[in-house]
Design a protein around this motif. Sequence first.
Motif, PDB file in Angstrom:
ATOM      1  N   THR A  48       4.791 -11.318  14.309  1.00  0.00           N
ATOM      2  CA  THR A  48       5.814 -10.349  13.951  1.00  0.00           C
ATOM      3  C   THR A  48       5.340  -9.479  12.741  1.00  0.00           C
ATOM      4  O   THR A  48       5.596  -8.359  12.401  1.00  0.00           O
ATOM      5  N   SER A  49       4.745 -10.082  11.701  1.00  0.00           N
ATOM      6  CA  SER A  49       4.103  -9.463  10.448  1.00  0.00           C
ATOM      7  C   SER A  49       3.107  -8.436  10.896  1.00  0.00           C
ATOM      8  O   SER A  49       3.179  -7.236  10.245  1.00  0.00           O
ATOM      9  N   GLY A  50       2.487  -8.661  11.720  1.00  0.00           N
ATOM     10  CA  GLY A  50       1.449  -7.759  12.254  1.00  0.00           C
ATOM     11  C   GLY A  50       1.941  -6.361  13.120  1.00  0.00           C
ATOM     12  O   GLY A  50       1.653  -5.110  12.743  1.00  0.00           O
ATOM     13  N   ILE A  51       3.109  -6.596  13.821  1.00  0.00           N
ATOM     14  CA  ILE A  51       3.685  -5.421  14.515  1.00  0.00           C
ATOM     15  C   ILE A  51       4.435  -4.992  13.574  1.00  0.00           C
ATOM     16  O   ILE A  51       4.718  -3.489  13.594  1.00  0.00           O
ATOM     17  N   ASN A  52       5.012  -5.540  12.745  1.00  0.00           N
ATOM     18  CA  ASN A  52       5.704  -4.664  11.486  1.00  0.00           C
ATOM     19  C   ASN A  52       4.489  -3.872  10.886  1.00  0.00           C
ATOM     20  O   ASN A  52       5.051  -2.426  10.645  1.00  0.00           O
ATOM     21  N   ALA A  53       3.416  -4.019  10.452  1.00  0.00           N
ATOM     22  CA  ALA A  53       2.445  -3.324  10.135  1.00  0.00           C
ATOM     23  C   ALA A  53       2.171  -1.974  11.140  1.00  0.00           C
ATOM     24  O   ALA A  53       2.259  -0.907  10.718  1.00  0.00           O
ATOM     25  N   MET A  54       2.175  -2.304  12.276  1.00  0.00           N
ATOM     26  CA  MET A  54       1.925  -1.366  13.250  1.00  0.00           C
ATOM     27  C   MET A  54       3.131  -0.114  13.278  1.00  0.00           C
ATOM     28  O   MET A  54       2.825   1.032  13.675  1.00  0.00           O
ATOM     29  N   ALA A  55       4.229  -0.534  13.015  1.00  0.00           N
ATOM     30  CA  ALA A  55       5.241   0.429  12.739  1.00  0.00           C
ATOM     31  C   ALA A  55       5.205   1.510  11.982  1.00  0.00           C
ATOM     32  O   ALA A  55       5.522   2.470  12.051  1.00  0.00           O
TER      33      ALA A  55
ATOM     34  N   PRO B 141      -5.100  14.654   9.370  1.00  0.00           N
ATOM     35  CA  PRO B 141      -6.337  13.887   9.881  1.00  0.00           C
ATOM     36  C   PRO B 141      -6.708  12.533   9.492  1.00  0.00           C
ATOM     37  O   PRO B 141      -7.049  11.622  10.085  1.00  0.00           O
ATOM     38  N   VAL B 142      -6.349  12.496   7.982  1.00  0.00           N
ATOM     39  CA  VAL B 142      -6.850  11.263   7.539  1.00  0.00           C
ATOM     40  C   VAL B 142      -5.931  10.031   7.715  1.00  0.00           C
ATOM     41  O   VAL B 142      -6.360   9.076   8.143  1.00  0.00           O
ATOM     42  N   THR B 143      -4.593  10.355   7.751  1.00  0.00           N
ATOM     43  CA  THR B 143      -3.595   9.141   8.106  1.00  0.00           C
ATOM     44  C   THR B 143      -3.889   8.978   9.757  1.00  0.00           C
ATOM     45  O   THR B 143      -3.550   7.864   9.789  1.00  0.00           O
ATOM     46  N   ASP B 144      -3.942   9.926  10.459  1.00  0.00           N
ATOM     47  CA  ASP B 144      -4.183   9.894  11.867  1.00  0.00           C
ATOM     48  C   ASP B 144      -5.413   8.824  12.182  1.00  0.00           C
ATOM     49  O   ASP B 144      -5.217   7.819  12.916  1.00  0.00           O
ATOM     50  N   MET B 145      -6.291   9.036  11.562  1.00  0.00           N
ATOM     51  CA  MET B 145      -7.638   8.018  11.733  1.00  0.00           C
ATOM     52  C   MET B 145      -7.119   6.806  11.411  1.00  0.00           C
ATOM     53  O   MET B 145      -7.454   5.723  12.050  1.00  0.00           O
ATOM     54  N   LEU B 146      -6.581   6.622  10.088  1.00  0.00           N
ATOM     55  CA  LEU B 146      -6.314   5.135   9.656  1.00  0.00           C
ATOM     56  C   LEU B 146      -5.151   4.421  10.474  1.00  0.00           C
ATOM     57  O   LEU B 146      -5.388   3.230  10.917  1.00  0.00           O
TER      58      LEU B 146
ATOM     59  N   ALA C 120       0.900  -1.377   0.070  1.00  0.00           N
ATOM     60  CA  ALA C 120      -0.086  -0.103  -0.068  1.00  0.00           C
ATOM     61  C   ALA C 120       0.851   1.432  -0.156  1.00  0.00           C
ATOM     62  O   ALA C 120       0.387   2.273   0.383  1.00  0.00           O
ATOM     63  N   THR C 121       2.048   1.066  -0.345  1.00  0.00           N
ATOM     64  CA  THR C 121       3.193   2.363   0.005  1.00  0.00           C
ATOM     65  C   THR C 121       3.584   2.570  -1.644  1.00  0.00           C
ATOM     66  O   THR C 121       3.574   1.814  -2.471  1.00  0.00           O
ATOM     67  N   ALA C 122       4.130   3.851  -1.677  1.00  0.00           N
ATOM     68  CA  ALA C 122       4.983   4.137  -2.869  1.00  0.00           C
ATOM     69  C   ALA C 122       6.485   4.087  -2.649  1.00  0.00           C
ATOM     70  O   ALA C 122       7.324   4.676  -3.174  1.00  0.00           O
TER      71      ALA C 122
ATOM     72  N   GLY D  38      -6.501  -4.358   9.257  1.00  0.00           N
ATOM     73  CA  GLY D  38      -5.521  -3.418  10.109  1.00  0.00           C
ATOM     74  C   GLY D  38      -4.116  -3.005   9.305  1.00  0.00           C
ATOM     75  O   GLY D  38      -3.611  -2.204   9.234  1.00  0.00           O
ATOM     76  N   ALA D  39      -3.601  -4.121   8.831  1.00  0.00           N
ATOM     77  CA  ALA D  39      -2.424  -4.075   7.908  1.00  0.00           C
ATOM     78  C   ALA D  39      -2.841  -3.245   6.718  1.00  0.00           C
ATOM     79  O   ALA D  39      -1.621  -2.431   6.562  1.00  0.00           O
ATOM     80  N   TRP D  40      -3.593  -3.328   6.015  1.00  0.00           N
ATOM     81  CA  TRP D  40      -3.917  -2.496   4.982  1.00  0.00           C
ATOM     82  C   TRP D  40      -3.893  -0.885   5.413  1.00  0.00           C
ATOM     83  O   TRP D  40      -3.366  -0.020   4.784  1.00  0.00           O
ATOM     84  N   ALA D  41      -4.743  -0.546   6.572  1.00  0.00           N
ATOM     85  CA  ALA D  41      -4.946   0.706   7.358  1.00  0.00           C
ATOM     86  C   ALA D  41      -3.766   1.286   7.572  1.00  0.00           C
ATOM     87  O   ALA D  41      -2.986   2.139   7.077  1.00  0.00           O
ATOM     88  N   CYS D  42      -2.519   0.480   8.120  1.00  0.00           N
ATOM     89  CA  CYS D  42      -1.250   0.672   8.477  1.00  0.00           C
ATOM     90  C   CYS D  42      -0.361   1.118   7.337  1.00  0.00           C
ATOM     91  O   CYS D  42       0.477   2.184   7.309  1.00  0.00           O
ATOM     92  N   GLY D  43      -0.395   0.134   6.389  1.00  0.00           N
ATOM     93  CA  GLY D  43       0.358   0.313   5.058  1.00  0.00           C
ATOM     94  C   GLY D  43      -0.025   1.534   4.374  1.00  0.00           C
ATOM     95  O   GLY D  43       0.719   2.318   3.855  1.00  0.00           O
ATOM     96  N   SER D  44      -1.304   1.969   4.319  1.00  0.00           N
ATOM     97  CA  SER D  44      -1.878   3.207   3.677  1.00  0.00           C
ATOM     98  C   SER D  44      -1.207   4.363   4.218  1.00  0.00           C
ATOM     99  O   SER D  44      -0.914   5.126   3.493  1.00  0.00           O
ATOM    100  N   CYS D  45      -1.063   4.201   5.584  1.00  0.00           N
ATOM    101  CA  CYS D  45      -0.476   5.394   6.256  1.00  0.00           C
ATOM    102  C   CYS D  45       1.128   5.531   5.721  1.00  0.00           C
ATOM    103  O   CYS D  45       1.403   6.469   5.474  1.00  0.00           O
ATOM    104  N   ALA D  46       1.424   4.580   5.710  1.00  0.00           N
ATOM    105  CA  ALA D  46       3.129   4.610   4.997  1.00  0.00           C
ATOM    106  C   ALA D  46       3.188   5.109   3.906  1.00  0.00           C
ATOM    107  O   ALA D  46       4.335   5.719   3.542  1.00  0.00           O
TER     108      ALA D  46
END
Length: 352
Positions: free
Chosen positions: A166-173, A186-191, A124-126, A222-230
């Motif tokens: 570990t993959s899930g915590i990687n996403a949280m990072a 505000p959009v990325t904060d919410m995600l 989900a990142t560039a 959750g992983a998609w949401a976290c990846g979208s932030c990154a």
Amino acid sequence: MQPFVYNALPARVIFGSGTLSQVGHEIQRLGCSKALVLTGSTHSKKGEALRTDLGELAVGLYPNAAMHTPTNITDAAVELAQTLGADCVVALGGGSAVGLAKAIAFRTDLHQIVIPTSYSGSEATAIIGQTENGIKTTQKTLKVVPEVIIYDVDLTLSLPAQMTITSGINAMAHAVEALYSTECNPVTDMLAEQGIARLASALPILAQDPQNSEARSDALFGAWACGSCAGMVSMALQHKLSHTLGGTFKLPHAETHTVVLPHSIAYNTPFAEAAMARVARSLGAATAAQGMFDLAKSLGAPYSLKELGMKEEDLERAVEVALKSPYPNPAPLEREKLLGLLRDAYEGNRPA
């Protein structure tokens, strides 16, 4: 409301169960007809099955994707794609397969369809990270954004419990760093908050019951949401250190993020108190650093660099490599303090 800038990435996302069956349709929707399927060795059989299912829409399989995207692996994959006349790539697997698809697209502009089987969120990142001569470098470019991301919850049911954690915590990072990024909004904060909360609630369930489809769905979302932030903001110290430790010292990617994250949070907390309060709230913890450490440890995840094979005598070199091309970060990057961070991570000390 403070002023902000928000950049959305142009990707099509398909989420659900059984969505793997839509790959052929998505290839044709892109105007393509000669897909090269990409996997790592772990998913080579699934890749071969997908290639068979695609029939004439697939021209080959490359099953050698590797962690940290070594450039020599990309060289071989690009050569095969050109030899076969591929007009798109379909990546099936974790961060290694997704990273290879990005690297091929970066060089050739081929369309990408990616099907993640873990929670790395890199799809989900560039951002593209590549390793050459023991050094991992990253850059941000829209050239590597997949045209289509297919999330199939069914493909994650077989993900081992330890890898799930570990993959899930990687996403949280990704989400943690998004909350204190110089480009936060505000959009990325919410995600970010939603992604951390979904994963924090799903991972303890999956540690006990890896086949729990509802928890799998929450974790994948959750992983998609976290990846979208990154994908929408810049990363900072956590990613710089993890990329250094992985690319230069060959430490496993998700496990390294898992070990380092509580300590990078502690390092940045005095300079990003509002962001860390959001992290703590999402974790249901009193403090972000201790909450993240306790979550990982309680789930049986590695919590020291020593466990991952890091040598104590290499800690100073790791700091030197990280400081050569630092990322923007809330807290000033000071050599001795960074060395203290890595020493705590090496020993597996609970953050103060």
